[in-house]
Design an enzyme around this catalytic site. Structure first.
Site, PDB file in Angstrom:
ATOM      1  N   CYS A   2       0.703   1.137  -4.739  1.00 62.29           N
ATOM      2  CA  CYS A   2       0.181   1.607  -6.014  1.00 62.29           C
ATOM      3  C   CYS A   2      -1.087   0.843  -6.383  1.00 62.29           C
ATOM      4  O   CYS A   2      -1.556  -0.021  -5.642  1.00 62.29           O
ATOM      5  CB  CYS A   2       1.228   1.408  -7.106  1.00 62.29           C
ATOM      6  SG  CYS A   2       2.828   2.138  -6.708  1.00 62.29           S
ATOM      7  N   ARG A  50       0.777   5.342  -9.367  1.00 64.20           N
ATOM      8  CA  ARG A  50       1.847   5.251  -8.384  1.00 64.20           C
ATOM      9  C   ARG A  50       1.632   6.136  -7.164  1.00 64.20           C
ATOM     10  O   ARG A  50       1.275   7.304  -7.287  1.00 64.20           O
ATOM     11  CB  ARG A  50       3.187   5.629  -9.025  1.00 64.20           C
ATOM     12  CG  ARG A  50       4.378   5.405  -8.084  1.00 64.20           C
ATOM     13  CD  ARG A  50       5.672   5.799  -8.714  1.00 64.20           C
ATOM     14  NE  ARG A  50       6.787   5.491  -7.815  1.00 64.20           N
ATOM     15  CZ  ARG A  50       7.929   6.136  -7.794  1.00 64.20           C
ATOM     16  NH1 ARG A  50       8.133   7.142  -8.632  1.00 64.20           N
ATOM     17  NH2 ARG A  50       8.877   5.799  -6.932  1.00 64.20           N
ATOM     18  N   LEU A  51       1.856   5.521  -6.002  1.00 65.79           N
ATOM     19  CA  LEU A  51       2.052   6.246  -4.762  1.00 65.79           C
ATOM     20  C   LEU A  51       3.543   6.159  -4.474  1.00 65.79           C
ATOM     21  O   LEU A  51       4.055   5.092  -4.119  1.00 65.79           O
ATOM     22  CB  LEU A  51       1.240   5.625  -3.619  1.00 65.79           C
ATOM     23  CG  LEU A  51       1.419   6.255  -2.239  1.00 65.79           C
ATOM     24  CD1 LEU A  51       0.916   7.690  -2.233  1.00 65.79           C
ATOM     25  CD2 LEU A  51       0.686   5.444  -1.175  1.00 65.79           C
ATOM     26  N   ALA A  52       4.263   7.251  -4.641  1.00 69.10           N
ATOM     27  CA  ALA A  52       5.715   7.236  -4.554  1.00 69.10           C
ATOM     28  C   ALA A  52       6.165   7.192  -3.100  1.00 69.10           C
ATOM     29  O   ALA A  52       5.850   8.087  -2.320  1.00 69.10           O
ATOM     30  CB  ALA A  52       6.299   8.464  -5.254  1.00 69.10           C
ATOM     31  N   VAL A  53       6.909   6.132  -2.745  1.00 69.52           N
ATOM     32  CA  VAL A  53       7.381   5.936  -1.369  1.00 69.52           C
ATOM     33  C   VAL A  53       8.896   5.769  -1.316  1.00 69.52           C
ATOM     34  O   VAL A  53       9.561   6.313  -0.434  1.00 69.52           O
ATOM     35  CB  VAL A  53       6.678   4.712  -0.730  1.00 69.52           C
ATOM     36  CG1 VAL A  53       7.290   4.370   0.621  1.00 69.52           C
ATOM     37  CG2 VAL A  53       5.183   4.986  -0.591  1.00 69.52           C
ATOM     38  N   GLU A  80       5.672  -3.285  -1.278  1.00 73.81           N
ATOM     39  CA  GLU A  80       7.010  -2.984  -0.798  1.00 73.81           C
ATOM     40  C   GLU A  80       7.776  -4.303  -0.621  1.00 73.81           C
ATOM     41  O   GLU A  80       7.240  -5.256  -0.049  1.00 73.81           O
ATOM     42  CB  GLU A  80       6.983  -2.255   0.548  1.00 73.81           C
ATOM     43  CG  GLU A  80       6.223  -0.925   0.544  1.00 73.81           C
ATOM     44  CD  GLU A  80       6.939   0.173  -0.231  1.00 73.81           C
ATOM     45  OE1 GLU A  80       8.125  -0.018  -0.598  1.00 73.81           O
ATOM     46  OE2 GLU A  80       6.311   1.208  -0.491  1.00 73.81           O
ATOM     47  N   ASP A 103      12.934  -0.491  -5.297  1.00 75.26           N
ATOM     48  CA  ASP A 103      12.686  -1.924  -5.163  1.00 75.26           C
ATOM     49  C   ASP A 103      12.001  -2.467  -6.411  1.00 75.26           C
ATOM     50  O   ASP A 103      12.064  -3.661  -6.692  1.00 75.26           O
ATOM     51  CB  ASP A 103      11.883  -2.230  -3.895  1.00 75.26           C
ATOM     52  CG  ASP A 103      10.525  -1.559  -3.862  1.00 75.26           C
ATOM     53  OD1 ASP A 103      10.328  -0.544  -4.559  1.00 75.26           O
ATOM     54  OD2 ASP A 103       9.642  -2.024  -3.109  1.00 75.26           O
ATOM     55  N   GLY A 381      -0.833  -2.479  13.743  1.00 71.35           N
ATOM     56  CA  GLY A 381      -0.762  -3.696  14.547  1.00 71.35           C
ATOM     57  C   GLY A 381      -1.683  -4.793  14.056  1.00 71.35           C
ATOM     58  O   GLY A 381      -1.848  -5.819  14.740  1.00 71.35           O
TER      59      GLY A 381
END
Length: 617
Positions: A2, A50-53, A80, A103, A381
């Site tokens: 977010c 918000r980016l809803a994950v 996260e 979370d 990576g």
């Protein structure tokens, strides 16, 4: 993932400043396209995009904890928390009740239980602000490795904060964005001094730190730092431990309620993440791993080796895809894509600063934009080279022994020189970039945690590892975050898990290179899931286009800008230097330092114009 922002002012009623708080929040719309929230109190304003994950319905923010109908703590959070399931169970055992599966709620309840001490308990990538309404104080927290950005701007009676500078600059209390001599040095030096945010008066929350703001003081506190201790394990145990950690880390980072993929370059790092993700998804019955890579039109067919790259990526990418059965997509770009004015403007807007690296920023933005149409979360990576010792200069005696940051001695460094090579001579002398780098280097060396009795190469390689894990990695993590969040894509970086970083940091250098190659521990830990071609491949950095037409277009654009005579950067650069670079013959076999300087000039000038920056030196 977010975008967050906020404003604390103990001398005004911020409920009357809704429009300003809303404007700050709106600057974060690219980071959070799914939802927005704003919470106002007499002395605090908290904004969220918000980016809803995870828990699409239940994770809305700012999230409020109340008691008897009154707010006691308010959270705005980006990131996260990968161990939130365990923390939730622990908090439930302490009597906390949960209304969502997010979370975010775990983080808020963790603050109520442990206060500022919650930071040490978190495994993840995060940046957040918590307003404690009981004490009327703000707590800002940033993850250990600095994966997620967090900026703040102290005021006489409070503070502004945000995921990116643009959120802070949207407040009219910042009348004119200003960059002083140190800010300009930071733009040019390529050393990433902790806490410095280039804009005068603005700071970054340092990775692994908290910032607490009360009516009376602003306090910075480290909750994590790298420490040195004896490595207790033999080689076989070390390789096994690295693999166990990676299996756990990647599995944790596969958690998502939205489509997930990996970034695959065909190098050891991204291939290992992709292969382990494939195993994890297979174990969950979730189908094939989806992967994406970037390529340029005609790149593989016309590739010319240079001092940083021996081979093109695509053949190795396809080897991995066949080996693990990935659902793969190549994103192929051409020079017109890279020179698109709208794309270049979007890259600058994402960065907020002209510290990009030309087409390598633009192509990354375009890659992420293409991915975002099919996935919301990607595993990368990134940072394996810093953790395991993968860069070529780790093995260059001249760079290792140099009394400066090793990457500044790399033969390929010229392509990152940027606008600094084109500045006016008087300004160049005044800025004294060599002196600035030397001071920054000494400051970094003073921080290195020493191991008693460690001497010679082992001692020096511990220093070099520390420099990369606290300085160089910040440059790359910031680039990854800005380019991905500009299109609303969450990128996770498994190699930045602090457990892995701590463990490998203390493994002896001789063990990290036991097979005579770079990243020996990672290669050994992941060899069983990779094709032989990738296991044996030498380090190759993120690709840069070799199309001569791109360099021609950059030179033409710089020539046009110079010919206009009214460019914003005119008082800071030497036009004769610019003309000399424009007229210099192109260098065969890849991007030149001259091209990098001209790309830097174009972005620097655009930044001065669009952000209306005042340079005060």
């Amino acid at each position: 993932m977010c975008g967050i922002c906020g404003w604390v002012d103990f001398e005004r009623d911020l409920r009357e400043s809704r429009a300003t708080a809303q404007a700050m929040t709106e600057t974060m719309a690219c980071r959070g396209p799914d939802d927005e929230g704003l919470w106002l109190a007499p002395h605090a304003a908290m904004g969220h995009r918000r980016l809803a994950v995870i828990d699409i319905e239940g994770g809305r923010q700012p999230m409020i904890a109340d008691e008897d109908g009154q707010p006691i703590a308010v959270l705005t959070y980006s990131g996260e928390i990968y161990n939130f399931v365990e923390l939730r169970a622990e908090l439930a055992a302490h009597g906390h009740r949960f209304l969502t599966q997010s979370d975010t709620e775990v983080l808020l309840r963790a603050y109520l239980e442990w206060g500022e001490g919650l930071a040490e308990r978190l495994n993840g990538m995060f940046a957040f602000g918590i307003w404690d309404a009981r004490r009327e104080e703000l707590l800002l927290v940033r993850d250990r490795m600095g994966i997620k950005p967090l900026y703040y701007y102290p005021l006489p009676s409070g503070v502004l904060f945000g995921s990116e500078p643009k959120a802070i600059l949207a407040n009219p209390l910042i009348r004119t964005p200003t960059v002083d001599a140190d800010g300009l040095r930071e733009l040019i030096a390529f050393v990433k001094t902790p806490e410095r945010a280039v804009y005068q008066g603005m700071y970054e929350v340092r990775p692994g730190h908290t910032v607490r703001v009360t009516r009376d003081f602003l306090c910075r506190r480290p909750y994590w730092r790298l420490e040195s201790h004896e490595h207790p394990d033999d080689l076989a145990t070390t390789v096994g431990t690295v693999r166990e950690l990676l299996d756990d880390i990647v599995t944790r980072q596969l958690i998502s309620d939205v489509p997930l993929c990996t970034l695959l370059s065909g190098g050891l790092d991204s291939s290992a993440v992709t292969a382990l993700a494939a195993l994890g998804l297979e174990g969950q019955g979730a189908g094939r791993v989806r992967s994406f890579s970037v390529d340029f039109t005609g790149y593989s067919e016309n590739f010319k080796p240079d001092e940083m790259r021996d081979t093109p990526d695509t053949p190795y990418v396809h080897d991995v895809v066949r080996h693990i059965g990935a659902d793969h997509t190549d994103i192929v770009l051409d020079s017109s894509d890279l020179m698109d004015p709208a794309v270049r403007a979007a890259v600058l807007r994402a960065r907020d600063l002209p510290i990009g690296i030309g087409d390598m920023d633009t192509s990354l933005y375009l890659l992420f934009r293409a991915i975002r149409g099919r996935s919301t979360v990607a595993l990368s990576g990134e940072s394996a080279d810093e953790v395991f010792g993968g860069y070529r200069w780790f093995f260059d005696p001249e760079a290792v022994s140099a009394d400066t940051f090793p990457w500044l001695v790399s033969p390929g460094f010229g392509r990152f020189a940027g606008v600094g090579a084109l500045l006016d001579e008087d300004l160049t002398h005044k800025l004294d970039i060599p002196g600035y780098r030397a001071d920054s280097y000494r400051q970094a060396l003073d921080e290195v945690p020493r191991l008693p009795g460690e001497e010679g190469l082992e001692r020096r390689m511990r220093e070099i590892s520390y420099l990369h894990l606290t300085r160089f990695v910040q440059i790359l993590l910031d680039r990854k975050d800005r380019m991905s969040m500009a299109v609303g894509l969450e990128v996770r970086v498994p190699f930045c898990d602090h457990r892995l970083v701590e463990y490998v940091f203390n493994a002896p250098w001789a063990m990290k290179t036991f097979d005579g190659q770079e990243k020996s521990l990672l290669r050994a830990a992941a060899a069983d899931v990779l094709p032989p071609s990738v296991v044996g491949r030498r380090k190759s950095p993120y690709p840069s286009t070799q199309d001569p037409s791109y360099e021609e277009a950059v030179r033409a654009e710089a020539s046009r800008l110079l010919g206009e005579g009214n460019m914003a950067a005119a008082s800071l650069i030497d036009p004769e230097k610019v003309r000399a670079v424009i007229d210099r013959p192109e260098v065969a076999g890849g991007p030149s330092g001259g091209r990098a300087s001209l790309e830097g000039l174009l972005q620097f000038n655009a930044w001065l114009e669009r952000y209306r920056v005042r340079v005060d030196i």
